[in-house]
Design an enzyme around this catalytic site. Structure first.
Site, PDB file in Angstrom:
ATOM      1  N   ASP A  16      11.066  -0.317   6.154  1.00 55.15           N
ATOM      2  CA  ASP A  16      12.195  -0.674   5.316  1.00 55.15           C
ATOM      3  C   ASP A  16      11.631  -2.173   4.561  1.00 55.15           C
ATOM      4  O   ASP A  16      10.950  -2.315   3.964  1.00 55.15           O
ATOM      5  CB  ASP A  16      13.361  -0.626   5.787  1.00 55.15           C
ATOM      6  CG  ASP A  16      14.781  -0.756   4.881  1.00 55.15           C
ATOM      7  OD1 ASP A  16      14.481  -0.524   3.637  1.00 55.15           O
ATOM      8  OD2 ASP A  16      15.657  -0.884   5.269  1.00 55.15           O
ATOM      9  N   GLU A  20       5.837   3.564  14.342  1.00 56.97           N
ATOM     10  CA  GLU A  20       6.935   3.102  13.655  1.00 56.97           C
ATOM     11  C   GLU A  20       7.775   4.253  13.008  1.00 56.97           C
ATOM     12  O   GLU A  20       7.100   5.134  12.375  1.00 56.97           O
ATOM     13  CB  GLU A  20       7.173   1.957  12.551  1.00 56.97           C
ATOM     14  CG  GLU A  20       8.584   1.648  12.146  1.00 56.97           C
ATOM     15  CD  GLU A  20       9.584   1.222  13.163  1.00 56.97           C
ATOM     16  OE1 GLU A  20       9.810   1.862  14.241  1.00 56.97           O
ATOM     17  OE2 GLU A  20      10.107  -0.035  12.981  1.00 56.97           O
ATOM     18  N   ASP A  21       9.033   4.695  13.128  1.00 57.18           N
ATOM     19  CA  ASP A  21       9.940   5.666  12.498  1.00 57.18           C
ATOM     20  C   ASP A  21       9.964   5.492  11.085  1.00 57.18           C
ATOM     21  O   ASP A  21       9.352   6.360  10.054  1.00 57.18           O
ATOM     22  CB  ASP A  21      11.315   5.856  12.985  1.00 57.18           C
ATOM     23  CG  ASP A  21      12.003   4.705  13.156  1.00 57.18           C
ATOM     24  OD1 ASP A  21      11.581   3.513  12.543  1.00 57.18           O
ATOM     25  OD2 ASP A  21      13.176   4.537  13.527  1.00 57.18           O
TER      26      ASP A  21
HETATM   27  P1  IMP Z   1      12.534  -3.184   8.744  1.00 60.49           P
HETATM   28  O1  IMP Z   1      12.270  -4.406   9.565  1.00 60.49           O
HETATM   29  O2  IMP Z   1      13.496  -3.496   7.718  1.00 60.49           O
HETATM   30  O3  IMP Z   1      11.301  -2.500   8.033  1.00 60.49           O
HETATM   31  O4  IMP Z   1      13.490  -2.196   9.670  1.00 60.49           O
HETATM   32  C1  IMP Z   1      12.937  -1.018  10.055  1.00 60.49           C
HETATM   33  C2  IMP Z   1      13.896  -0.412  10.968  1.00 60.49           C
HETATM   34  O5  IMP Z   1      15.230  -0.249  10.382  1.00 60.49           O
HETATM   35  C3  IMP Z   1      13.473   0.886  11.236  1.00 60.49           C
HETATM   36  O6  IMP Z   1      12.741   0.829  12.589  1.00 60.49           O
HETATM   37  C4  IMP Z   1      14.938   1.585  11.725  1.00 60.49           C
HETATM   38  O7  IMP Z   1      15.253   1.559  12.758  1.00 60.49           O
HETATM   39  C5  IMP Z   1      15.929   0.917  10.493  1.00 60.49           C
HETATM   40  N1  IMP Z   1      15.953   1.645   9.327  1.00 60.49           N
HETATM   41  C6  IMP Z   1      15.637   1.250   8.065  1.00 60.49           C
HETATM   42  N2  IMP Z   1      15.641   2.247   7.215  1.00 60.49           N
HETATM   43  C7  IMP Z   1      16.208   3.238   8.011  1.00 60.49           C
HETATM   44  C8  IMP Z   1      16.737   4.645   7.379  1.00 60.49           C
HETATM   45  O8  IMP Z   1      16.524   5.075   6.145  1.00 60.49           O
HETATM   46  N3  IMP Z   1      17.106   5.656   8.467  1.00 60.49           N
HETATM   47  C9  IMP Z   1      17.168   5.014   9.800  1.00 60.49           C
HETATM   48  N4  IMP Z   1      16.880   3.812  10.223  1.00 60.49           N
HETATM   49  C10 IMP Z   1      16.518   2.830   9.190  1.00 60.49           C
HETATM   50 MG    MG Z   2      13.291   1.456  14.200  1.00 63.79          MG
END
Ligand code: IMP
Ligand code: MG
Length: 175
Positions: free
Chosen positions: A103, A99-100
């Site tokens: 969050d 994953e990139d």
């Molecule tokens: P999560 O389900 O909240 O962990 O979402 C993660 C996804 O939200 C990542 O795969 C990103 O696509 C997006 N995301 C969350 N934070 C960032 C950030 O700081 N920059 C760019 N994309 C983000």
């Molecule tokens: Mg993503």
């Protein structure tokens, strides 16, 4: 509409490469002799996965999933809707989700549940960036290149409204 957003450097391309060499070494050691399947999460992980796989010293298969845009398509229970799933049979494979950025963790916990139901040998998480301030799940990031408390980061695959993915370094986007 953003006017003149400020891009504050977080990691240079050289620093990213060095971190990737480091974790690729650890991953290669941890998965030696095992059938490793890297599953990249589109779109953000495409650059990271392509560099990571080239630094592994063990064989690995590659596939991709695409989670539908998050927010309205994902419940707080971590159920994730897939716009595209893997072609490769994951049974008895050692899955590493790539994953990139993590969050809230909802995307990855949803994907973890989805793949666990398909009988892999194991499943772990590799994220370029582990951003923990807004974490809502208890998922563990097993391999990461950078840990940060907060901030919206772009570059090296990460976007803001589909922009900045091609930047070679990683920046904090300040609006
Ligand atoms: P999560 O389900 O909240 O962990 O979402 C993660 C996804 O939200 C990542 O795969 C990103 O696509 C997006 N995301 C969350 N934070 C960032 C950030 O700081 N920059 C760019 N994309 C983000
Ligand atoms: Mg993503």
């Amino acid at each position: 509409m953003m006017t003149n957003p400020e891009l504050v450097p977080i990691l240079t391309k050289e620093e990213i490469q060095q971190k990737i060499v480091d974790i690729a070494g650890i991953i290669s050691r941890d998965y030696a002799g095992k059938e490793l399947l890297l599953i990249g999460i589109l779109k953000g992980a495409f650059i990271f996965l392509s560099d990571l796989v080239r630094h592994l010293s063990i064989p690995a298969q590659i596939d991709f999933v695409r989670a539908s845009s998050y927010g309205d398509t994902m419940s707080s229970s971590g159920t994730v809707t897939l716009a595209h799933t893997v072609q490769i049979d994951v049974r008895n494979k050692h899955i590493l989700l790539v994953e990139d950025i993590v969050d809230t963790g909802l995307t990855l916990s949803g994907l973890q549940k989805y793949f666990l139901s398909q009988g892999p040998a194991s499943i772990k998480i590799c994220a370029l960036i582990d951003k923990y301030e807004r974490r809502e799940t208890d998922i563990r990031v097993d391999y990461t290149c950078h840990t940060t408390h907060e901030g919206f980061l772009v570059g090296y695959g990460l976007d803001y409204a589909e922009n900045y993915r091609g930047l070679p370094g990683i920046y904090h986007l300040k609006i």
